[in-house]
Design an enzyme around this catalytic site. Structure first.
Site, PDB file in Angstrom:
ATOM      1  N   ASP A 153       2.574   1.008  -9.107  1.00 33.74           N
ATOM      2  CA  ASP A 153       1.226   0.449  -9.025  1.00 33.74           C
ATOM      3  C   ASP A 153       0.628   0.873  -7.691  1.00 33.74           C
ATOM      4  O   ASP A 153       0.974   0.322  -6.644  1.00 33.74           O
ATOM      5  CB  ASP A 153       1.252  -1.088  -9.107  1.00 33.74           C
ATOM      6  CG  ASP A 153       1.630  -1.582 -10.503  1.00 33.74           C
ATOM      7  OD1 ASP A 153       2.287  -0.828 -11.244  1.00 33.74           O
ATOM      8  OD2 ASP A 153       1.250  -2.720 -10.845  1.00 33.74           O
ATOM      9  N   LYS A 216      -5.675  -0.779 -13.383  1.00 36.49           N
ATOM     10  CA  LYS A 216      -5.339  -2.183 -13.117  1.00 36.49           C
ATOM     11  C   LYS A 216      -6.452  -2.783 -12.267  1.00 36.49           C
ATOM     12  O   LYS A 216      -6.974  -2.122 -11.361  1.00 36.49           O
ATOM     13  CB  LYS A 216      -3.991  -2.219 -12.395  1.00 36.49           C
ATOM     14  CG  LYS A 216      -3.538  -3.569 -11.881  1.00 36.49           C
ATOM     15  CD  LYS A 216      -2.115  -3.469 -11.316  1.00 36.49           C
ATOM     16  CE  LYS A 216      -1.741  -4.713 -10.505  1.00 36.49           C
ATOM     17  NZ  LYS A 216      -0.418  -4.621  -9.880  1.00 36.49           N
ATOM     18  N   LYS A 252      -4.512  -3.139 -17.179  1.00 35.28           N
ATOM     19  CA  LYS A 252      -3.739  -4.276 -16.687  1.00 35.28           C
ATOM     20  C   LYS A 252      -4.602  -5.162 -15.803  1.00 35.28           C
ATOM     21  O   LYS A 252      -4.874  -4.812 -14.656  1.00 35.28           O
ATOM     22  CB  LYS A 252      -2.517  -3.780 -15.906  1.00 35.28           C
ATOM     23  CG  LYS A 252      -1.733  -4.913 -15.230  1.00 35.28           C
ATOM     24  CD  LYS A 252      -0.507  -4.391 -14.488  1.00 35.28           C
ATOM     25  CE  LYS A 252       0.132  -5.485 -13.632  1.00 35.28           C
ATOM     26  NZ  LYS A 252       1.245  -5.013 -12.811  1.00 35.28           N
TER      27      LYS A 252
END
Lengths: 316, 292
Positions: A153, A216, A252
């Site tokens: 991430d 995300k 996400k």
């Protein structure tokens, strides 16, 4: 909005100007409309068997996260055990999608999870601020991957994005993606700092063009974190991107999703915006820590017929 | 404003629930009509659903910690402050009790006075019940051994059906005086004095969530509270008799404390004793080594 493959110029990333021309050429987001659409989708009532399905699906989509300075090996191990068997009293309860930790704890998580099927996700690139030299960020990523992280991430450089240096952000994502190797790359836009929905749409496209596998919303360290309208804009972006290029990108939302009701609102939105192709842990994740306990309590309620309490789930 | 003929536009009241220090509508959107003993319309009250009960338990659970950690003396002061505010609304309570119970106005006044006195009486127990219920125990060994009562946590209170204020005060005050938080289901047919009490509690210094008040059908809400795993005790006073076995069975699932009302208690004016405080406390015994 629909874009055809032809609408994305082949030289889109050839220069800052070309990238800006494309990103600023994306249609603007109707802010009032997006808010209203998100609010309307949030009112759906989901009961009984559908609720049961939604709870299990949400559990299987969770990136169970601990990103605190005070994290210890013990805490990560406990979290991994919980991720593999969220409800020790019920074998039918699905496992979570991944455990999300800081890079130095990846090895611990990997060892603990083994071949359970739960993936290890690691934040990297000097999370959460993203303020470090590129070489440091890349080293951060390589270390996490070397320790066994299945997913990375990364945070984008919001300073560069907001001042319009799109190519810099693009190149950084490309290089991080290269450093990831086989690991999946989730690109954190940190929408709480992007100020407008137009920026969210542009950042989403930028991340997708640069090769991110997931986009995300947030680090969870900035308020507001994930919100329904922002996620709506991102879901529209992945839908349009697949239409234009044939490549599917995951989404996400992370941060601020604490209750079963919240989670179900996101699931409804995924289904209504991107479609049910995205309703699997491969294409939609929820970054959360406290949410799992609420989902488990609701699951108990559906199984036993009476209300459950916080005494019956673990304190993380 | 009143017109020259002296006629006013009627203000028709629709009351809401009292959960976590706020006054939300029922999640179900339902309400029911409250009448006086002659069947005249008094107000609309919210018809609480099981989800309102669930929300009330969450609010009560959050309030247990700050309220039970407050010094006993401070709890006493806050409860006394509530009594002051009850006194300030005395006239309104007299009217409501009169309408609700169909008694004479002098009897209604007597009931309201008794209720306020009852509240003051329990407020006084806040920093005294532990001395009465606790003990230091002689043990065979070098230990200083003592037992202290501690609040059990979240208590579901099914308020009495016929005594709308005195009965209500007599079941709510002893629960919260020791530091518990209460989810109270008001009298089904006579909820107005309870609603006014919640308005008093909202504007006193009582922390939000210590008392949560639901209006509606006791038989509908009670089973959910009795089976709720985050409720530590239940007072069956206002439950229909035929429901008792079912409620007690449900309550046994997480070993709730259960208070069964006694026959004599129906006379609320009698001295209540400490039974209602002692039922909702847990005894903690400490063995403290002493130097040999």
């Amino acid at each position: 909005m629909t874009l055809t493959a032809a609408a994305i110029p082949t030289d889109v990333a050839s220069s800052d100007a070309a990238l800006r021309r494309f990103l600023h050429g994306l249609p603007g987001v109707d802010q009032v409309g997006a808010d209203a659409r998100a609010a309307a989708l949030g009112t759906r009532s989901i009961k009984t068997t559908a609720k049961r399905w939604a709870i299990d699906t949400a559990i299987s989509m969770i990136d169970l996260t601990t990103l605190e300075g005070q994290d210890t090996h013990g805490k990560v191990k406990a979290l991994c055990a919980k991720g593999v068997r969220p409800d020790p009293t019920d074998a039918t309860c699905p496992r979570v999608a991944a455990i999300c930790v800081y890079p130095d704890l990846v090895a611990i998580a990997k060892e603990q999870l083994g071949d359970s099927g739960v993936k290890v996700a690691s934040v990297a690139t000097n999370f959460p601020s993203g303020r470090a030299a590129l070489s440091v960020k890349l080293a951060d990523v390589r270390a996490a991957v070397a320790d066994g992280a299945d997913e990375i991430d990364m945070v984008i450089d919001r300073g560069a994005f907001l001042s319009g240096r799109y190519l810099e952000v693009y190149d950084e994502i490309v290089q991080v993606k290269a450093a990831c190797g086989v690991a999946h790359l989730k690109v954190i836009l940190e929408t709480g700092e992007l100020a407008t929905y137009d920026n969210v749409r542009r950042a989403s496209w930028l991340a997708m063009l640069a090769g991110g596998d997931f986009i995300k919303t947030s680090t969870g360290k900035v308020s507001p974190a994930a919100t329904l309208p922002v996620t709506l804009v991102m879901l529209e972006a992945v839908r349009d991107f697949r239409e234009a290029t044939g490549r599917q990108i995951g989404v996400k939302p992370a941060g601020g999703i604490r209750t079963t009701k919240d989670a179900m609102r996101y699931l409804v939105m995924v289904n209504e915006t991107a479609g049910d192709d995205w309703l699997t842990p491969d294409w939609f994740r929820i970054g959360a820590s406290g949410l799992l306990n609420d989902l488990l309590q609701q699951r108990h309620k559906l199984t036993t017929g009476h209300y459950d309490g916080p005494d019956y789930v673990t304190i993380d | 404003m009143s017109d020259p003929s002296g006629e006013r536009l009627a203000v028709r009241k629709t009351y809401k629930l009292f959960i976590g220090g706020a006054f939300p509508r029922s999640e179900s959107g339902r309400s029911y009509v409250v009448t006086d003993t002659h069947g005249n319309f008094l107000a609309n009250a919210a018809l609480a659903s099981r989800k309102d009960a669930r929300d009330a338990v969450v609010a009560a659970r959050a309030a247990v910690k700050p309220w039970s950690k407050a010094p006993a003396y401070n709890r006493g002061q806050i409860l006394y402050r509530v009594a002051e505010m009850l006194e300030g609304r005395r006239a309104q309570f007299v009217t409501e009790v009169l309408d609700a119970e169909g008694v004479s106005s002098s009897e209604a006044a007597r009931l309201v006075d008794a209720a306020i006195d009852r509240w003051v009486w329990y407020a006084g127990w806040a920093d005294k019940y532990a001395q009465a219920l606790g003990s230091s125990n002689p043990v065979a060994g070098p230990y200083f051994d003592f037992s202290t009562p501690e609040p059990t946590g979240v208590v579901a209170v099914l308020a009495p059906q016929s005594s709308s204020l005195l009965g209500l005060v007599s079941v709510v005050a002893p629960v919260i005086v020791s530091g518990n938080a209460a989810v109270v289901v008001a009298s089904e047919q006579q909820p107005l004095p309870a609603i006014t009490l919640s308005e008093v509690l909202a504007t006193s210094d009582l922390p939000a969530g210590v008392v949560n008040l639901l209006t509606g059908l006791t038989a509908e809400i009670a089973p959910w509270l009795a089976s709720h795993l985050d409720v530590n005790a239940i007072d069956l006073t206002g439950a229909p008799l035929e429901l008792w076995p079912e409620l007690e069975r449900a309550a046994s699932d997480n070993v709730k404390r259960v208070l069964r009302p006694t026959e004599t208690e129906a006379e609320w004016s009698a001295d209540p004793g400490l039974r209602r405080i002692s039922t909702f406390v847990e005894t903690k015994t400490v063995w403290h080594p002493i130097g040999v």
